[in-house]
Design a protein around this motif. Structure first.
Motif, PDB file in Angstrom:
ATOM      1  N   ASN A 196       0.611  -1.213  -0.036  1.00  0.00           N
ATOM      2  CA  ASN A 196      -0.104  -0.028   0.161  1.00  0.00           C
ATOM      3  C   ASN A 196       0.998   1.569   0.043  1.00  0.00           C
ATOM      4  O   ASN A 196       2.006   1.288   0.670  1.00  0.00           O
ATOM      5  CB  ASN A 196      -0.740  -0.023   1.644  1.00  0.00           C
ATOM      6  N   HIS A 216      -4.800  -2.834  -3.789  1.00  0.00           N
ATOM      7  CA  HIS A 216      -3.496  -2.709  -2.787  1.00  0.00           C
ATOM      8  C   HIS A 216      -2.380  -1.679  -3.084  1.00  0.00           C
ATOM      9  O   HIS A 216      -1.642  -1.970  -1.821  1.00  0.00           O
ATOM     10  CB  HIS A 216      -3.264  -4.242  -3.794  1.00  0.00           C
ATOM     11  N   GLY A 217      -2.917  -1.162  -3.308  1.00  0.00           N
ATOM     12  CA  GLY A 217      -2.461   0.358  -3.408  1.00  0.00           C
ATOM     13  C   GLY A 217      -0.818   0.924  -3.763  1.00  0.00           C
ATOM     14  O   GLY A 217      -0.430   1.920  -3.582  1.00  0.00           O
TER      15      GLY A 217
END
Length: 223
Positions: A196, A216-217
């Motif tokens: 992330n 999931h960034g």
């Protein structure tokens, strides 16, 4: 493919920078760490630092045993339950690796790749032998779909065949390690992948573009 820059959120930027400087002997200027042609830029984590980040650094294959001795004197190595700490892969990989913990529960790796040729050198091993950031882990709920997207966007393939839970996208000089988020990292299998806030810049691909994963960034940009 080259990984030229990584933005890495940290829970404590100063402590993370000190780790890369003092343990791995990498040149550090403020929040910037230089690893050969790669730069890691640390930033304060806005929503908690990602845990389970995986980063690998290329080292000369012929100096692998020296690297093991050097690293053992600086930090603990991760080991399999049987006690093995050094791992050799043949076939598509042709590599030798050691793993160790990094800041914020990261899984770090030194990897020597037989196919990459380095000049003979008998000097003591040091952080100067880390030639680049060669792997960044990126969790994905659809690994095979990510492989297809990277091929379409960047024009890159994989090292070895991809599976539904693992793929090495790129080549020996730079890889995105796409993994199922529930697949814990080798060898101790106690850290699940996290990414992330990671932003990754790659070069030496066929076409520019961006691949990202909002859930999931993480984001990968080619220029």
């Amino acid at each position: 493919m080259h990984i030229s820059r990584l933005i890495l959120p940290a829970s404590d930027v100063a402590n993370s920078a000190a780790y890369f400087r003092d343990v791995l002997e990498l040149p550090t200027a403020g929040n910037s760490i230089q690893v050969g042609w790669s730069e890691i830029q640390l930033i304060p984590a806005a929503e908690g630092a990602p845990h389970g980040v995986h980063l690998a650094f290329n080292i000369p294959f012929a100096r692998f045993d020296m690297a093991v001795a050097w690293l053992e004197g600086r930090t603990l190595l991760q080991k399999e339950p049987g006690g093995e700490a050094c791992f050799a892969l043949e076939g598509d990989w042709q590599s030798r690796s050691i793993y160790f913990d990094g800041p914020d529960n990261a899984v770090l790796e030194l990897i020597g790749r037989r196919r990459l040729i380095h000049p003979a050198d008998k000097r003591p091993f040091s952080g100067a032998d880390l030639s680049c950031l060669s792997e960044v882990g990126v969790p994905s709920d659809d690994v095979e779909g990510m492989v297809a997207e990277a091929a379409w966007t960047f024009g890159v393939g994989t090292v070895g065949p991809a599976s539904s839970s693992f793929a090495a996208i790129g080549n020996d000089e730079g890889m995105l390690i796409a993994v199922d988020p529930n697949r814990p990292w080798f060898p101790q299998k106690r850290q699940r992948p996290g990414a992330n806030g990671l932003e990754i810049w790659v070069t030496d691909v066929k076409s520019p573009g961006t691949v990202s994963d909002a859930k999931h960034g993480w984001k990968v940009r080619a220029r």
